[in-house]
Design an enzyme around this catalytic site. Structure first.
Site, PDB file in Angstrom:
ATOM      1  N   CYS A 113       0.817  -1.226   0.000  1.00 47.45           N
ATOM      2  CA  CYS A 113       0.000   0.000   0.000  1.00 47.45           C
ATOM      3  C   CYS A 113       0.842   1.264   0.000  1.00 47.45           C
ATOM      4  O   CYS A 113       0.338   2.351  -0.256  1.00 47.45           O
ATOM      5  CB  CYS A 113      -0.951  -0.006   1.191  1.00 47.45           C
ATOM      6  SG  CYS A 113      -2.008  -1.459   1.211  1.00 47.45           S
ATOM      7  N   HIS A 254      -3.306   7.134   2.475  1.00 46.72           N
ATOM      8  CA  HIS A 254      -3.715   5.827   1.957  1.00 46.72           C
ATOM      9  C   HIS A 254      -5.066   5.478   2.583  1.00 46.72           C
ATOM     10  O   HIS A 254      -5.271   5.655   3.780  1.00 46.72           O
ATOM     11  CB  HIS A 254      -2.661   4.784   2.331  1.00 46.72           C
ATOM     12  CG  HIS A 254      -3.119   3.376   2.120  1.00 46.72           C
ATOM     13  ND1 HIS A 254      -3.715   2.961   0.946  1.00 46.72           N
ATOM     14  CD2 HIS A 254      -3.088   2.282   2.936  1.00 46.72           C
ATOM     15  CE1 HIS A 254      -4.027   1.679   1.053  1.00 46.72           C
ATOM     16  NE2 HIS A 254      -3.662   1.249   2.248  1.00 46.72           N
ATOM     17  N   ASN A 284      -9.964  -0.251   0.116  1.00 42.97           N
ATOM     18  CA  ASN A 284      -8.505  -0.182   0.097  1.00 42.97           C
ATOM     19  C   ASN A 284      -8.003  -0.734  -1.238  1.00 42.97           C
ATOM     20  O   ASN A 284      -8.115  -1.928  -1.497  1.00 42.97           O
ATOM     21  CB  ASN A 284      -7.979  -1.010   1.276  1.00 42.97           C
ATOM     22  CG  ASN A 284      -6.469  -1.015   1.377  1.00 42.97           C
ATOM     23  OD1 ASN A 284      -5.779  -0.603   0.453  1.00 42.97           O
ATOM     24  ND2 ASN A 284      -5.961  -1.490   2.495  1.00 42.97           N
TER      25      ASN A 284
END
Ligand code: UT7
Length: 331
Positions: A113, A254, A284
């Protein structure tokens, strides 16, 4: 020579997977997912749609908005943990070829990520060293391909999509990316990983679940390390660059979990209007989440030239990173 963040583009697949869809697949509820993560829905790529297909669509937008001709691009870097192919070719080379840029430097990086912050730092370094002039960076993920839809601890979180940016050389310091932090700590590797499928162990390619090719996560422990690490990292990057959090126009974290974003935002005393949130609609999307969020504010007219952005990210590895930069379209 400095590196300027020239443009942003993104792509989200059409198919929407809602919380109530998931509640028919695993033991969960819309209420639990919303309360614990802030996610309401996520996008899922078509079965014949690859990570590179999504990356290409994001790149086309970023190139068209950059004021830089495609033939001036001399490098492409893709951040992905769900590449088109297991080992090779890299997804970056596939994207470059589909874009008609077959002879340029192209490679993938794996920082989960945090991938977009890592490729931003690489683009900055190549440009500042004079080795490259125009670098296309793309975070693209088909996480649905590595998600176990019988594991309620992970399948409620992840979605598919892509985001890209054009980073170009400039002699104007006011346009320059100010700073990028990147870090990692492999002692936490087991908190978030795909346990198998690599050189570390044999696997049966026919049974991805049994082979351990899906993501596994110790969610609560990951959550705690994320909040602690991100908070100290964003505090440090602001302090080292003598920038007060009030000067940040757009805090673009994020998009893993609303509660993580809120905890870090609160530590910086960010006002709601500074914090960019897309977690509710995309979930996500790992390396694609920051550029997808940035593209949202760009397309809604909220991101203007010169405005200061703070990015932060955290992911498998464990890895983390942050960046301070102005939006610097070619005027
Ligand atoms: O992007 C890369 C980095 N990733 C992250 O930053 C993600 C970090 N982690 C998280 O976002 C959160 O830890 C989760 C959303 C994954 C989980 O939230 P949590 O508040 O940490 O819950 P938990 O894991 O502590 O579980 C609490 C309870 C457990 O039940 P018991 O043991 O208390 O009876 C879980 O079994 O919630 C249960 N649970 C669920 N219940 C309904 C776990 N997943 C679900 C679910 N639906 N989907």
């Amino acid at each position: 020579m400095y590196a300027a963040f020239r443009s942003i583009g993104a792509y989200a697949p059409e198919k929407i997977l809602t919380n109530s869809d998931l509640s028919e697949m695993v033991e969960t509820t819309d209420e639990w997912i919303t309360k614990r993560t802030g996610i309401k829905e996520r996008r899922i790529a078509a079965s014949d749609e690859t990570t590179s297909d999504m990356g290409v669509k994001a790149c086309e937008k970023a190139i068209a908005r950059s004021g830089i001709a495609a033939n001036e691009i001399d490098m492409i870097i893709c951040a992905t943990i769900s590449p088109d192919y297991f080992c090779m070719p890299s997804t970056a080379t596939v994207i470059a070829t589909k874009l008609g840029l077959p002879a340029i430097t192209a490679f993938d990086i794996s920082a989960a990520c945090t991938g977009f912050v890592y490729i931003l730092s690489i683009a900055k370094a190549f440009i500042e060293s004079g080795m490259k002039k125009n670098v296309l960076i793309v975070g693209a993920e088909k996480l649905s391909a590595i998600t176990d839809y019988s594991d309620r601890g992970t399948c409620i979180l992840f979605g598919d999509g892509a985001g890209a940016a054009l980073i170009g050389a400039t002699s104007n310091k006011a346009e320059a990316i100010i700073d990028v932090h990147t870090g990692s700590d492999g002692t936490y590797a087991d908190l978030l990983m795909t346990p198998n499928g690599g050189s570390g162990s044999a696997h049966d390619a026919l049974d991805r679940e049994a082979a351990g090719c899906y993501m596994k996560m110790k969610g609560n422990e990951t959550f705690k390390v994320a909040v602690r690490t991100l908070t100290s990292d964003v505090v440090a990057i602001l302090k080292e660059n003598n920038i007060d959090a009030t000067a940040i126009k757009h805090f673009i974290p994020h998009q893993a979990n609303y509660r993580i974003i809120k905890a870090v935002g609160d530590a910086l005393k960010m006002r709601d209007e500074q914090v960019v949130l897309t977690v509710a609609k995309y979930g996500n999307t790992s390396g694609a989440s920051i550029p997808m969020a940035m593209n949202d504010i760009y397309e809604s007219g909220q991101l203007q030239a010169g405005e200061l952005m703070l990015l932060d990210a955290f992911g498998g590895g464990l890895t983390w990173g942050s960046a301070l930069l102005p939006f610097a379209p070619k005027l």
